[in-house]
Write a protein that holds these residues in place. Sequence first.
Motif, PDB file in Angstrom:
ATOM      1  N   GLU A  91      33.694  72.955  73.058  1.00  0.00           N
ATOM      2  CA  GLU A  91      34.620  73.623  72.144  1.00  0.00           C
ATOM      3  C   GLU A  91      33.849  74.440  71.107  1.00  0.00           C
ATOM      4  O   GLU A  91      34.238  75.570  70.764  1.00  0.00           O
ATOM      5  CB  GLU A  91      35.499  72.583  71.445  1.00  0.00           C
ATOM      6  N   ILE A  92      32.745  73.896  70.613  1.00  0.00           N
ATOM      7  CA  ILE A  92      31.942  74.615  69.624  1.00  0.00           C
ATOM      8  C   ILE A  92      31.343  75.881  70.237  1.00  0.00           C
ATOM      9  O   ILE A  92      31.343  76.955  69.608  1.00  0.00           O
ATOM     10  CB  ILE A  92      30.836  73.689  69.080  1.00  0.00           C
ATOM     11  N   GLN A  93      30.849  75.787  71.480  1.00  0.00           N
ATOM     12  CA  GLN A  93      30.279  76.957  72.141  1.00  0.00           C
ATOM     13  C   GLN A  93      31.333  78.049  72.326  1.00  0.00           C
ATOM     14  O   GLN A  93      31.071  79.242  72.102  1.00  0.00           O
ATOM     15  CB  GLN A  93      29.688  76.550  73.500  1.00  0.00           C
ATOM     16  N   LYS A 114      32.008  79.690  69.008  1.00  0.00           N
ATOM     17  CA  LYS A 114      30.915  80.588  68.621  1.00  0.00           C
ATOM     18  C   LYS A 114      31.015  81.914  69.367  1.00  0.00           C
ATOM     19  O   LYS A 114      30.790  82.990  68.785  1.00  0.00           O
ATOM     20  CB  LYS A 114      29.574  79.915  68.906  1.00  0.00           C
ATOM     21  N   LYS A 115      31.340  81.856  70.675  1.00  0.00           N
ATOM     22  CA  LYS A 115      31.484  83.084  71.442  1.00  0.00           C
ATOM     23  C   LYS A 115      32.632  83.929  70.902  1.00  0.00           C
ATOM     24  O   LYS A 115      32.514  85.147  70.750  1.00  0.00           O
ATOM     25  CB  LYS A 115      31.735  82.750  72.913  1.00  0.00           C
ATOM     26  N   GLU A 116      33.759  83.269  70.609  1.00  0.00           N
ATOM     27  CA  GLU A 116      34.913  84.006  70.083  1.00  0.00           C
ATOM     28  C   GLU A 116      34.595  84.611  68.729  1.00  0.00           C
ATOM     29  O   GLU A 116      34.985  85.738  68.417  1.00  0.00           O
ATOM     30  CB  GLU A 116      36.118  83.066  69.980  1.00  0.00           C
ATOM     31  N   LEU A 117      33.853  83.862  67.908  1.00  0.00           N
ATOM     32  CA  LEU A 117      33.465  84.363  66.591  1.00  0.00           C
ATOM     33  C   LEU A 117      32.551  85.572  66.727  1.00  0.00           C
ATOM     34  O   LEU A 117      32.696  86.563  66.001  1.00  0.00           O
ATOM     35  CB  LEU A 117      32.771  83.244  65.805  1.00  0.00           C
ATOM     36  N   LEU A 141      38.454  81.115  62.309  1.00  0.00           N
ATOM     37  CA  LEU A 141      37.549  80.647  63.347  1.00  0.00           C
ATOM     38  C   LEU A 141      36.364  79.890  62.767  1.00  0.00           C
ATOM     39  O   LEU A 141      35.917  78.880  63.326  1.00  0.00           O
ATOM     40  CB  LEU A 141      37.056  81.842  64.176  1.00  0.00           C
ATOM     41  N   LYS A 142      35.856  80.361  61.630  1.00  0.00           N
ATOM     42  CA  LYS A 142      34.757  79.648  60.983  1.00  0.00           C
ATOM     43  C   LYS A 142      35.192  78.255  60.542  1.00  0.00           C
ATOM     44  O   LYS A 142      34.437  77.281  60.660  1.00  0.00           O
ATOM     45  CB  LYS A 142      34.255  80.454  59.775  1.00  0.00           C
ATOM     46  N   SER A 146      33.679  74.724  61.855  1.00  0.00           N
ATOM     47  CA  SER A 146      33.166  73.702  60.952  1.00  0.00           C
ATOM     48  C   SER A 146      33.805  72.349  61.230  1.00  0.00           C
ATOM     49  O   SER A 146      33.129  71.316  61.253  1.00  0.00           O
ATOM     50  CB  SER A 146      33.429  74.124  59.503  1.00  0.00           C
ATOM     51  N   LEU A 147      35.124  72.344  61.479  1.00  0.00           N
ATOM     52  CA  LEU A 147      35.822  71.092  61.778  1.00  0.00           C
ATOM     53  C   LEU A 147      35.321  70.486  63.077  1.00  0.00           C
ATOM     54  O   LEU A 147      35.126  69.272  63.195  1.00  0.00           O
ATOM     55  CB  LEU A 147      37.337  71.333  61.851  1.00  0.00           C
ATOM     56  N   ALA A 148      35.109  71.344  64.095  1.00  0.00           N
ATOM     57  CA  ALA A 148      34.630  70.857  65.394  1.00  0.00           C
ATOM     58  C   ALA A 148      33.235  70.249  65.263  1.00  0.00           C
ATOM     59  O   ALA A 148      32.924  69.214  65.864  1.00  0.00           O
ATOM     60  CB  ALA A 148      34.623  71.992  66.411  1.00  0.00           C
ATOM     61  N   GLN A 149      32.371  70.903  64.462  1.00  0.00           N
ATOM     62  CA  GLN A 149      31.031  70.350  64.251  1.00  0.00           C
ATOM     63  C   GLN A 149      31.098  69.003  63.531  1.00  0.00           C
ATOM     64  O   GLN A 149      30.324  68.089  63.826  1.00  0.00           O
ATOM     65  CB  GLN A 149      30.184  71.349  63.457  1.00  0.00           C
TER      66      GLN A 149
END
Length: 511
Positions: free
Chosen positions: A398-400, A403-406, A424-425, A429-432
Amino acid sequence: MSSAAASAAEDGVKEKEKSASSSIVVAVRVRPLNEREPVSLYRRVVVPVDDQVLVFDPATKGMSDRQKKAGYAFESKRALDSKFAFDHVFGEGASQTEIYEKTTKRVVLSVLDGYNGSVFAYGATGSGKTHTMIGVESDPGVMVRTMHDIFEAMSGIEAARRPKVTMSYMEVYNETIRDLLFDRDGPSSLQLREDPEKGAVVQGLSIFKMDTANDVFSLLDKGNQKRTQSPTEANAQSSRSHAVLDIRIELKDEVTAGENISASYIKGKLLLVDLAGSERASTTMNQGGTLIEGANINRSLLALGNCINALARSKENTHIPFRDSKLTRLLKDSLGGNCKTVMIAAVSPSSLSFEDTHNTLKYAARASKIKTKAIKNTVTADVHMSQYNAIISDLTSEIQNLKKELSTRQGTAADGTDLELSRLKSELSLAQGRLHAREEQLREFLDDAARIMGILEEQQKVLLEHGLMKEEWHGAVPSLKQVVEKSLAEPISPFPIRYAHVRGREGECVC
């Protein structure tokens, strides 16, 4: 009362407190006379007979003319000479330690075992409720002694059970709920909501995790300084609000069987309540704002009295008016639900408070008929080792993706997508954060698994030494590394976490 009878009565009280369905434990504390109640003008109307019985308005002879003139009209009438029996009766010489040991300590031990408990002081203004519940620095009351015993018990619990104590402190003032530990200047009114699982919940109430008893005492002192007080003719330090100290305790037990972990959580809840005293305007001489405060105090105490009366009748399908006041909504479980409850009724022995004392004793007698049913709050959950790896893998993926979408959106930020980038940021942050939490859980699990496997290996050595285990069996027991590698290679169930049956109203598991 004979020593045998006293022992039997004490055993009866202990059995009453232990039973699953029991009555509220009621104690009466008679405070000493103060400077407003000289014996030359007022007579004693409360006389303890023994540690469970007292006489109200006993028949007396030889009352002086000055006493008759200074007293109320009822003193010229025939004495009531009423007898009241309670679980405990404390005379004027009773110490704070004695009251705590005989009323509250057993409830604290039950809370440490996973039950809900409640202790509240009831009585007229100036009867000694706040002294009983809070006390002074040199002679602390129930609240301070309770926290001291909780942390003393926690110090003897092994760290593997992860003991956790949280605390919140609030007051009910003029039918509004205020947070006594909130740092912002000025009062803040909080909303009281009904949760189908947790019951009455105060939204926005600050909750503090306590590590030492000193942390608790400093917060208690801070909260008591913020509590609303005002002098009246009846009490120089009259509390103008109901104070509620909410303490939560959580302990964890883990059992590992093969590749599964069975975690059991024990959760206890304790409410310590110092009620404001009922007031008579003719006695307190209140005016303006304090008169309105007194009216609101009497209103909430009247609602409490109506609930006590309805619960004492113990008839099925009887409507209990808990919603008539925020105080009664907060005390709903304490009065007739999943809770072990103690009521300490504080009274004055002087005829100056004749009617207030009589009403308090009648309410206390009715409260002793209320039945509660305490249920141990436990939660169990079964988790497979491989599920941790699947969850971490999903979060990493999900984080990857985020990051791609960002990265894609950053190339088109000039088209007015700043808000979307911010979103998205935030999601990233929540996913991390979730990933970090799962990694921490995995590390804790592996530590526990290593400890258990070490115990198993020691047991195998002992069995081999005593000839209770064949040598060829020893190699058949998998090592920790083999167990982990096998569990991580197994397919993942579409329903990764299985929760067992939840017992108790306050229990919930966070895995």
